[in-house]
Design a protein around this motif. Structure first.
Motif, short mmCIF file in Angstrom:
data_model
loop_
_atom_site.label_atom_id
_atom_site.label_comp_id
_atom_site.label_asym_id
_atom_site.label_seq_id
_atom_site.Cartn_x
_atom_site.Cartn_y
_atom_site.Cartn_z
N GLU A 1 0.84 -1.30 0.24
CA GLU A 1 -0.07 -0.13 -0.22
C GLU A 1 1.02 1.26 -0.12
O GLU A 1 2.16 1.81 0.76
CB GLU A 1 -0.79 -0.16 1.52
N GLU A 2 0.67 2.80 -0.70
CA GLU A 2 1.25 3.99 -0.67
C GLU A 2 1.27 4.63 0.81
O GLU A 2 0.06 4.00 1.43
CB GLU A 2 0.45 4.35 -1.92
N ASP A 3 2.08 4.98 1.05
CA ASP A 3 2.30 5.92 2.15
C ASP A 3 1.85 4.51 3.49
O ASP A 3 1.62 5.38 4.51
CB ASP A 3 0.90 6.92 2.14
N VAL A 4 1.94 3.99 3.35
CA VAL A 4 2.32 3.08 4.98
C VAL A 4 3.05 3.27 5.86
O VAL A 4 4.32 2.57 5.12
CB VAL A 4 1.34 1.28 4.52
N ASP A 5 3.17 3.04 6.89
CA ASP A 5 4.18 3.37 7.71
C ASP A 5 4.36 2.72 8.65
O ASP A 5 3.13 2.49 9.23
CB ASP A 5 4.09 4.76 8.16
N ILE A 6 4.44 0.68 8.86
CA ILE A 6 3.79 0.44 10.08
C ILE A 6 5.50 -0.49 11.11
O ILE A 6 6.16 -0.40 10.16
CB ILE A 6 3.55 -1.01 9.54
N PHE A 7 5.41 -0.93 11.90
CA PHE A 7 6.33 -1.87 12.77
C PHE A 7 5.27 -3.32 13.33
O PHE A 7 4.23 -3.18 13.50
CB PHE A 7 6.88 -0.64 12.95
N LEU A 8 6.09 -3.87 13.37
CA LEU A 8 5.57 -5.43 14.11
C LEU A 8 5.97 -5.42 15.93
O LEU A 8 7.29 -5.44 15.77
CB LEU A 8 5.26 -6.47 13.25
N MET A 9 5.34 -5.33 16.39
CA MET A 9 5.35 -5.74 17.77
C MET A 9 4.49 -6.56 18.24
O MET A 9 2.95 -6.39 18.40
CB MET A 9 5.29 -4.66 18.57
N ASN A 10 5.30 -7.64 18.86
CA ASN A 10 4.18 -9.20 19.15
C ASN A 10 3.70 -9.78 18.70
O ASN A 10 2.34 -9.47 19.16
CB ASN A 10 3.87 -8.62 21.01
N GLU A 11 4.00 -9.80 17.12
CA GLU A 11 3.25 -10.11 16.40
C GLU A 11 2.02 -9.24 15.94
O GLU A 11 0.68 -9.86 15.30
CB GLU A 11 1.89 -11.93 17.03
N VAL A 12 1.67 -8.07 15.77
CA VAL A 12 0.74 -6.93 15.95
C VAL A 12 1.14 -6.29 15.01
O VAL A 12 2.15 -5.78 15.47
CB VAL A 12 0.22 -6.33 17.07
N VAL A 13 0.92 -5.65 14.31
CA VAL A 13 1.08 -4.57 12.67
C VAL A 13 0.68 -3.07 13.60
O VAL A 13 -0.75 -3.25 14.17
CB VAL A 13 0.19 -4.69 11.52
N TYR A 14 1.43 -2.24 13.72
CA TYR A 14 1.54 -1.16 14.30
C TYR A 14 1.19 0.25 13.11
O TYR A 14 2.74 -0.20 12.81
CB TYR A 14 2.33 -0.15 15.56
N ALA A 15 0.12 1.14 13.09
CA ALA A 15 0.28 2.07 12.18
C ALA A 15 0.83 3.42 12.12
O ALA A 15 0.03 3.49 12.75
CB ALA A 15 -0.36 1.71 10.59
N LYS A 16 1.37 4.38 11.84
CA LYS A 16 1.47 5.74 11.75
C LYS A 16 0.32 6.58 12.08
O LYS A 16 -1.05 5.75 10.78
CB LYS A 16 2.06 6.29 11.14
N ALA A 17 -0.17 7.01 13.36
CA ALA A 17 -1.02 7.15 13.56
C ALA A 17 -1.22 8.87 13.70
O ALA A 17 -2.16 9.72 13.95
CB ALA A 17 -2.32 7.29 15.07
N SER A 18 -0.26 10.00 13.19
CA SER A 18 -0.32 10.66 13.10
C SER A 18 -1.28 11.68 12.25
O SER A 18 -1.57 13.28 12.59
CB SER A 18 0.97 11.68 13.10
N ASN B 1 9.11 -9.28 14.88
CA ASN B 1 8.98 -8.46 15.71
C ASN B 1 10.24 -7.39 15.64
O ASN B 1 11.18 -7.78 15.48
CB ASN B 1 8.66 -8.82 17.02
N GLY B 2 9.76 -6.30 15.80
CA GLY B 2 11.02 -5.63 15.51
C GLY B 2 11.36 -5.17 14.46
O GLY B 2 12.34 -3.69 14.30
N THR B 3 10.66 -5.23 13.07
CA THR B 3 11.18 -4.67 12.18
C THR B 3 9.98 -3.78 11.67
O THR B 3 8.96 -3.45 11.63
CB THR B 3 10.88 -6.25 10.96
N ALA B 4 10.65 -2.95 11.09
CA ALA B 4 9.97 -1.55 9.91
C ALA B 4 10.16 -1.34 8.72
O ALA B 4 11.16 -1.60 7.98
CB ALA B 4 10.20 -0.09 11.12
N ASN B 5 9.46 -0.59 8.31
CA ASN B 5 9.68 -0.25 7.02
C ASN B 5 9.20 1.47 7.00
O ASN B 5 10.31 1.47 5.60
CB ASN B 5 7.81 -0.47 5.68
N ILE B 6 9.77 1.92 7.74
CA ILE B 6 10.28 3.55 7.15
C ILE B 6 10.91 3.91 8.50
O ILE B 6 12.32 4.31 8.38
CB ILE B 6 9.20 4.45 7.39
N LEU B 7 10.46 3.30 9.55
CA LEU B 7 11.24 3.99 10.95
C LEU B 7 12.64 2.86 11.06
O LEU B 7 12.97 2.05 10.90
CB LEU B 7 10.79 3.36 12.08
#
Length: 116
Positions: free
Chosen positions: A31-48, A79-85
């Motif tokens: 997806e375009e503009d997706v900014d995510i990371f994985l923590m505890n098998e859960v995906v987190y997305a930027k929420a600003s 876990n601990g992987t991000a695509n932007i951070l």
């Protein structure tokens, strides 16, 4: 702002596609503009761009994760992987339904993408 709603719609659409009901990096990384990371098998997305998050008062709590790898492929997105951070970014609890990543001196909110 319309682009944000399109991405949010696509995320919710994809949320129904995974086995456990939660979206996976594989479903989101294209997806375009997706900014995510994985923590505890859960995906987190930027929420600003989410009003209730940006309008929330919070206190940075304890460190809950650190980004250890950066990549844009789903294979090996653990876990601990991000695509932007960047690697070394620390993630902190807020107690308000979202976490904060400290990037330089900036506090960037991320929310867990959970089904139901």
């Amino acid at each position: 702002m319309n682009k944000f709603y399109l991405v949010l719609f696509l995320i919710f659409l994809l949320m129904g596609c995974s086995e456990n009901g939660n979206p996976t990096p594989r479903e989101l990384l294209g997806e375009e503009d997706v900014d995510i990371f994985l923590m505890n098998e859960v995906v987190y997305a930027k929420a600003s761009d989410i009003d209730w998050v940006t309008e929330s008062e919070y206190t940075i709590g304890e460190e809950v994760a650190e980004i250890s790898k950066q990549q844009n492929r789903a294979i090996g997105f653990n876990n601990g992987t991000a695509n932007i951070l960047p690697v070394g970014t620390k993630i902190y609890e807020t107690g308000q339904g979202f976490v904060i990543a400290i990037v330089g001196e900036k506090e960037v909110p991320y929310i867990a993408l959970l089904e139901g």
